[in-house]
Design an enzyme around this catalytic site. Structure first.
Site, PDB file in Angstrom:
ATOM      1  N   SER A  95       1.016   2.402   0.984  1.00 13.44           N
ATOM      2  CA  SER A  95       0.618   1.699  -0.252  1.00 13.44           C
ATOM      3  C   SER A  95      -0.728   2.168  -0.382  1.00 13.44           C
ATOM      4  O   SER A  95      -1.339   3.105  -0.532  1.00 13.44           O
ATOM      5  CB  SER A  95       0.855   0.392  -0.556  1.00 13.44           C
ATOM      6  OG  SER A  95       0.662  -0.244  -1.785  1.00 13.44           O
ATOM      7  N   ASP A 239      -2.773   2.956  -7.407  1.00 12.84           N
ATOM      8  CA  ASP A 239      -2.888   3.252  -5.733  1.00 12.84           C
ATOM      9  C   ASP A 239      -1.819   4.319  -5.748  1.00 12.84           C
ATOM     10  O   ASP A 239      -1.386   5.026  -6.295  1.00 12.84           O
ATOM     11  CB  ASP A 239      -2.581   1.627  -5.031  1.00 12.84           C
ATOM     12  CG  ASP A 239      -1.110   1.663  -5.114  1.00 12.84           C
ATOM     13  OD1 ASP A 239      -0.378   2.028  -6.070  1.00 12.84           O
ATOM     14  OD2 ASP A 239      -0.821   0.737  -4.257  1.00 12.84           O
ATOM     15  N   ASP A 241       0.952   4.588  -4.317  1.00 11.38           N
ATOM     16  CA  ASP A 241       2.240   4.592  -4.337  1.00 11.38           C
ATOM     17  C   ASP A 241       2.646   4.025  -5.681  1.00 11.38           C
ATOM     18  O   ASP A 241       3.858   4.067  -6.215  1.00 11.38           O
ATOM     19  CB  ASP A 241       3.351   4.043  -3.394  1.00 11.38           C
ATOM     20  CG  ASP A 241       2.953   2.582  -3.206  1.00 11.38           C
ATOM     21  OD1 ASP A 241       1.889   2.274  -3.570  1.00 11.38           O
ATOM     22  OD2 ASP A 241       4.009   1.771  -2.981  1.00 11.38           O
ATOM     23  N   ASP A 243       2.368   1.519  -7.768  1.00  4.75           N
ATOM     24  CA  ASP A 243       3.013   0.093  -8.044  1.00  4.75           C
ATOM     25  C   ASP A 243       1.767  -0.607  -8.563  1.00  4.75           C
ATOM     26  O   ASP A 243       1.971  -1.684  -9.143  1.00  4.75           O
ATOM     27  CB  ASP A 243       3.856  -0.393  -7.052  1.00  4.75           C
ATOM     28  CG  ASP A 243       3.020  -0.577  -5.658  1.00  4.75           C
ATOM     29  OD1 ASP A 243       1.951  -0.436  -5.614  1.00  4.75           O
ATOM     30  OD2 ASP A 243       3.883  -1.175  -4.570  1.00  4.75           O
TER      31      ASP A 243
HETATM   32 MG    MG Z   1       1.146   0.216  -3.592  1.00  9.62          MG
END
Ligand code: MG
Length: 456
Positions: A95, A239, A241, A243
């Site tokens: 993340s 970020d 990834d 989300d």
């Molecule tokens: Mg993330």
């Protein structure tokens, strides 16, 4: 650096604890728990992702799972693909953590993260070596799938809240900072489909983050400059990834992650009042907005799975976390930056005013996030004593201890993953938020001293 094992997976520093051996065991445990079936595999752009991918695939195939590899792919996209096509899913991503970290996020068949019970069972299997290895003729198969991004974007474009034709006609000017994460494989495509004129910073998904990859205001200076130079309507950062979504206004000023969800909620509640589900640390601007639209707020413990499950239970109109995580249940029950971006574009289209003015029309609060290191002392013990010390103050115990004041709050909670206590304060002015945080940090430091001296 310690290896962090939690119900949501396993997280660590590559070369210092996080090894392919360990990741292999997690994959074997997870696949054994699933009992076979099809597992969707996505990963963010981290340079260590490819190495860990081999171990994950081996572990899953060895226990009879078929693996569908999406390659470099955002977390929300992998969640949707798991819900649609899979019996389970794994995302190789740390993340927003720094470049040396990596991790596995484990998904349940419904595309949500594992809950505490499911996660505990997988971790038990891993520790006990309780694997169900397949015979030579029962080994899983590996395939690749390139359609997940298109499906995700199609879901967004089909949202009944969006007037895609009108957004396209408006030709928004947008700058996006992908930080060389997985955003590069979806944001240009989505912005193009929405008719935007755009500039992408750090687009190539090569994992070589040019700055700390968390989209916090202090790291968005370059994006702000680019917004001004490009004459953009706004800027956005995600970020690695994808989300979490953070916004920068047309003057280059970061709006703060808390206001991503606040803006999205302002838009959705104006269309569909209802219940908003957020975690216990999210800005109270959400409560004020809900009151404006005759809606209600339900709060949960911090963590996407808690918010997602509660959102499903109460049939939330919108949900999320104040750290830039927007969840729109119409698409899926996961934090989704591309969904957030689409809602912001439609909101701006309808507002017919700059994003800075939309932002200033919302209730204004300022948040301070701080921490105290507790070393070998028990954070839980310190927070317990802190709670006792508060006496008759009004508190909310959804997550840690949250002291509720008339127009402000302070939250103190032990971290699950590090030897620290997190302290957050929110108030109508930045000075008051800082003062509140300092006041409670002082109390905690005294208690830390007490607890350390008593050897508790
Ligand atoms: Mg993330």
């Amino acid at each position: 650096m310690p290896l962090l094992v939690s119900v949501s997976g396993i997280r660590g520093v590559v070369g210092d604890g996080l090894t392919p051996e360990l990741v292999l065991r997690v994959a074997q445990a997870y696949g054994s728990w699933l009992g076979g079936g099809k597992v969707i595999l996505g990963r963010d752009s981290r340079v260590t992702g490819e190495m860990l991918r081999g171990a994950v695939i081996s572990g899953l195939m060895a226990v009879g799972c078929d693996v569908v590899d999406l390659g470099i792919c955002p977390t929300p996209t992998t969640e949707i693909a798991t819900e649609r096509h899979g019996d389970g899913g794994i995302i190789i991503t740390a993340s927003h953590n720094p470049i040396e970290w990596n991790a596995l996020k484990l998904l349940a068949p419904d595309g949500l993260f594992l809950d505490e019970e499911q996660g505990a069972e997988v971790m038990r299997r891993m520790e006990a070596g309780d694997f169900r290895f397949a015979r030579w003729d029962g080994i899983g198969k590996l395939s690749h799938y390139a359609g997940a991004i298109k499906e995700h974007v199609a879901e967004i474009l089909n949202l009944r809240f969006l007037n895609v034709g009108a957004i396209r006609k408006r030709r928004f000017r947008v700058v996006a900072d992908c930080v060389h994460g997985a955003g590069g494989v979806i944001l240009p495509y989505l912005l193009d489909r929405l008719g935007c004129e755009f500039k992408i910073l750090h687009e190539e998904a090569n994992g070589l983050f040019p700055r700390k990859p968390e989209p916090l205001p202090e790291y968005l200076g370059e994006l702000g400059e680019a917004v001004k130079a490009f004459g953009a309507d706004f800027g956005l950062a995600v970020d690695p990834d994808v989300d979490r979504l953070a916004l920068v206004d047309e003057t280059g000023r970061p709006l703060g992650e808390e206001y991503t969800l606040a803006l999205a909620a302002d838009f959705i509640l104006s269309k569909r009042p209802g219940t908003v589900v957020v975690n216990a640390s999210t800005t109270r601007a959400i409560d004020d907005l809900a009151a404006r639209y005759n809606s209600t707020v339900v709060r949960t413990k911090v963590g996407e799975i808690h918010v997602a499950k509660k959102a499903r239970e109460v049939g939330a109109t919108i949900a999320g976390e104040g750290n830039g995580g927007v969840i729109l249940p119409d698409v899926h029950l996961g934090r989704d930056a591309p969904v957030g971006l689409a809602l912001i574009l439609q909101g701006l289209l309808e507002k017919e005013e700059p994003i800075s003015r939309w932002h200033s029309s919302l209730p204004q609060y300022f948040m301070v996030k701080d921490r105290i290191e507790v070393g070998s002392a028990s954070a839980v013990e310190i927070v317990q004593r802190y709670k006792e010390k508060l006496g008759r103050a009004k508190v909310d115990l959804t997550d840690g201890v949250k002291v509720l004041l008339d127009d402000a709050w302070v939250q103190v909670r032990p971290s699950n993953t590090e030897p620290i206590i997190r302290v957050m304060a929110e108030a109508p002015t930045p000075e008051r938020a800082r003062r509140l945080a300092d006041e409670h940090l002082r109390i905690l430091r005294e208690l830390l001293k007490e607890v350390s001296e008593s050897g508790a």
